[in-house]
Write a protein that holds these residues in place. Structure first.
Motif, PDB file in Angstrom:
ATOM      1  N   ARG A  54       0.812  -1.215   0.000  1.00 53.74           N
ATOM      2  CA  ARG A  54       0.000   0.000   0.000  1.00 53.74           C
ATOM      3  C   ARG A  54       0.850   1.271   0.000  1.00 53.74           C
ATOM      4  NH1 ARG A  54      -5.375   1.556  -1.038  1.00 53.74           N
ATOM      5  NH2 ARG A  54      -5.569   3.677  -0.249  1.00 53.74           N
ATOM      6  N   LYS A  55       1.829   1.333   0.886  1.00 55.28           N
ATOM      7  CA  LYS A  55       2.640   2.546   0.984  1.00 55.28           C
ATOM      8  C   LYS A  55       3.466   2.769  -0.284  1.00 55.28           C
ATOM      9  CE  LYS A  55       3.039   2.717   6.027  1.00 55.28           C
ATOM     10  NZ  LYS A  55       3.969   2.719   7.189  1.00 55.28           N
ATOM     11  N   ASP A  57       2.782   1.598  -3.274  1.00 53.34           N
ATOM     12  CA  ASP A  57       1.837   1.932  -4.341  1.00 53.34           C
ATOM     13  C   ASP A  57       1.437   3.400  -4.284  1.00 53.34           C
ATOM     14  OD1 ASP A  57       1.486  -0.257  -5.996  1.00 53.34           O
ATOM     15  OD2 ASP A  57      -0.005  -1.202  -4.713  1.00 53.34           O
ATOM     16  N   GLU A  58       1.118   3.863  -3.084  1.00 57.89           N
ATOM     17  CA  GLU A  58       0.690   5.252  -2.947  1.00 57.89           C
ATOM     18  C   GLU A  58       1.812   6.216  -3.304  1.00 57.89           C
ATOM     19  OE1 GLU A  58      -0.907   5.998   0.896  1.00 57.89           O
ATOM     20  OE2 GLU A  58      -2.739   4.820   0.557  1.00 57.89           O
ATOM     21  N   TRP A  59       3.031   5.895  -2.878  1.00 57.38           N
ATOM     22  CA  TRP A  59       4.162   6.789  -3.167  1.00 57.38           C
ATOM     23  C   TRP A  59       4.420   6.871  -4.677  1.00 57.38           C
ATOM     24  CZ3 TRP A  59       9.117   5.770  -5.250  1.00 57.38           C
ATOM     25  CH2 TRP A  59       9.991   6.872  -5.205  1.00 57.38           C
ATOM     26  N   PHE A  61       2.294   6.104  -7.042  1.00 55.65           N
ATOM     27  CA  PHE A  61       1.083   6.652  -7.653  1.00 55.65           C
ATOM     28  C   PHE A  61       1.087   8.179  -7.586  1.00 55.65           C
ATOM     29  CE2 PHE A  61      -3.377   7.865  -7.727  1.00 55.65           C
ATOM     30  CZ  PHE A  61      -3.911   7.054  -8.717  1.00 55.65           C
ATOM     31  N   LEU A  62       1.368   8.712  -6.397  1.00 55.28           N
ATOM     32  CA  LEU A  62       1.345  10.158  -6.197  1.00 55.28           C
ATOM     33  C   LEU A  62       2.567  10.852  -6.801  1.00 55.28           C
ATOM     34  CD1 LEU A  62      -0.028  10.367  -2.550  1.00 55.28           C
ATOM     35  CD2 LEU A  62      -1.263  10.776  -4.693  1.00 55.28           C
ATOM     36  N   SER A  70      -2.500  16.729  -5.680  1.00 57.79           N
ATOM     37  CA  SER A  70      -2.437  15.329  -6.089  1.00 57.79           C
ATOM     38  C   SER A  70      -3.432  14.900  -7.168  1.00 57.79           C
ATOM     39  CB  SER A  70      -2.588  14.414  -4.863  1.00 57.79           C
ATOM     40  OG  SER A  70      -3.825  14.630  -4.229  1.00 57.79           O
ATOM     41  N   PRO A 141      -7.865   2.357  -7.579  1.00 61.24           N
ATOM     42  CA  PRO A 141      -7.332   3.441  -6.721  1.00 61.24           C
ATOM     43  C   PRO A 141      -8.411   4.477  -6.409  1.00 61.24           C
ATOM     44  CG  PRO A 141      -5.793   2.923  -8.475  1.00 61.24           C
ATOM     45  CD  PRO A 141      -7.036   2.145  -8.777  1.00 61.24           C
ATOM     46  N   ASP A 142      -8.400   4.965  -5.183  1.00 65.33           N
ATOM     47  CA  ASP A 142      -9.409   5.926  -4.746  1.00 65.33           C
ATOM     48  C   ASP A 142      -8.813   7.256  -4.307  1.00 65.33           C
ATOM     49  OD1 ASP A 142      -8.099   5.006  -2.540  1.00 65.33           O
ATOM     50  OD2 ASP A 142      -9.886   4.334  -1.457  1.00 65.33           O
ATOM     51  N   LEU A 143      -7.539   7.485  -4.646  1.00 65.55           N
ATOM     52  CA  LEU A 143      -6.874   8.715  -4.206  1.00 65.55           C
ATOM     53  C   LEU A 143      -7.208   9.911  -5.092  1.00 65.55           C
ATOM     54  CD1 LEU A 143      -3.306   7.355  -3.309  1.00 65.55           C
ATOM     55  CD2 LEU A 143      -5.300   7.654  -1.816  1.00 65.55           C
ATOM     56  N   TRP A 209      -3.127   0.865  -9.586  1.00 64.85           N
ATOM     57  CA  TRP A 209      -1.962   0.951  -8.731  1.00 64.85           C
ATOM     58  C   TRP A 209      -0.748   0.422  -9.491  1.00 64.85           C
ATOM     59  CZ3 TRP A 209      -2.851   3.728  -4.631  1.00 64.85           C
ATOM     60  CH2 TRP A 209      -4.087   3.687  -3.980  1.00 64.85           C
TER      61      TRP A 209
END
Length: 248
Positions: A54-55, A57-59, A61-62, A70, A141-143, A209
């Motif tokens: 998760r971490k 992927d988020e890094w 992704f962003l 973002s 993804p939901d970000l 992701w």
């Protein structure tokens, strides 16, 4: 166990019109890619299921988003349009149209085995992708807002998987007809490049992701290698055909 005449006729027909590249080194290379691809997919899937990615992927992704804003992807507006056009290369309609066109060409030129090989490899790859999506059931993804329309689940990326299978399969067929080493490398490099940019576009557009795409690439390469390896083995076992000799 000696194959029956009926089975031999079927396998001979399957590989008719399909040619091999380097007959000695190819099986080793294909088996290596198959093994590494399956291992990579299983490793990514396990880590994803446990939430360990998760971490990361988020890094990743962003990192494709504008700092401090973002939802907005990096780059000028035309880059978004380009990403949408690139991602369409891996879409089901375009893949099917490309496959139909290529298979039709091989049928017209009486390379029936090549046509069947392409259809079976890509078709089974697409089916595998949908089956795994339902099995893992990972949400998208939901970000950020999605910049492309999606209708399926997230893991693995169908665009990455099917594009990899499709273009590597088509490349393998073309490579079999090429004697020039540079030409074979070029064809394979183009296939890999297409798969890479389509996968990256999915993350850039916010619909996957990074681990979805990585898993799609890994399993796509493994599936294409497995298909190529099967046909290669059948080709080696095929008895010489006078018609093939006349057509070369």
């Amino acid at each position: 166990m000696t194959p029956t005449p009926a089975i031999r006729r079927v396998t001979d027909w399957l590989v008719r019109g399909v040619r091999n590249g380097s007959a000695n080194r190819l099986p080793v290379a294909l088996f290596a890619v198959l093994t590494l691809g399956v291992f990579a997919f299983i490793a990514i899937a396990d880590e994803m299921a446990e939430g360990e990615l998760r971490k990361i992927d988020e890094w990743l992704f962003l990192s494709l988003r504008t700092t401090g804003d973002s939802p907005q992807p990096l780059g000028p507006p035309w880059l978004q349009e380009t990403a949408l056009e690139v991602t369409a290369i891996g879409g089901f309609p375009l893949i099917m149209l490309t496959l139909a066109g290529v298979a039709g060409f091989f049928i017209v030129t009486k390379h029936y085995g090549a046509a069947l090989y392409a259809v079976l490899s890509v078709g089974s790859g697409a089916l595998l992708s949908q089956t795994l999506k339902q099995y893992y059931g990972r949400p998208r993804p939901d970000l950020v807002d999605h910049l492309d329309t999606v209708h399926t689940l997230s893991f693995p990326s169908g665009h990455a998987l099917v594009t990899t299978v499709a273009y590597l399969t088509l490349a393998s067929i073309v490579i079999g007809f090429l004697d020039n080493r540079r030409a074979r490398i070029y064809v394979l490099a183009v296939a890999v490049l297409v798969a890479v940019i389509v996968g990256v576009s999915r993350v850039y557009l916010g619909v996957h992701w990074p681990s979805d795409v990585a898993a799609g690439w890994a399993l796509g390469a493994a599936w294409a290698s497995l298909s190529w390896l099967i046909v290669h083995v059948l080709t080696l076992r095929k008895a010489p055909d006078p018609q093939d000799e006349q057509g070369t």
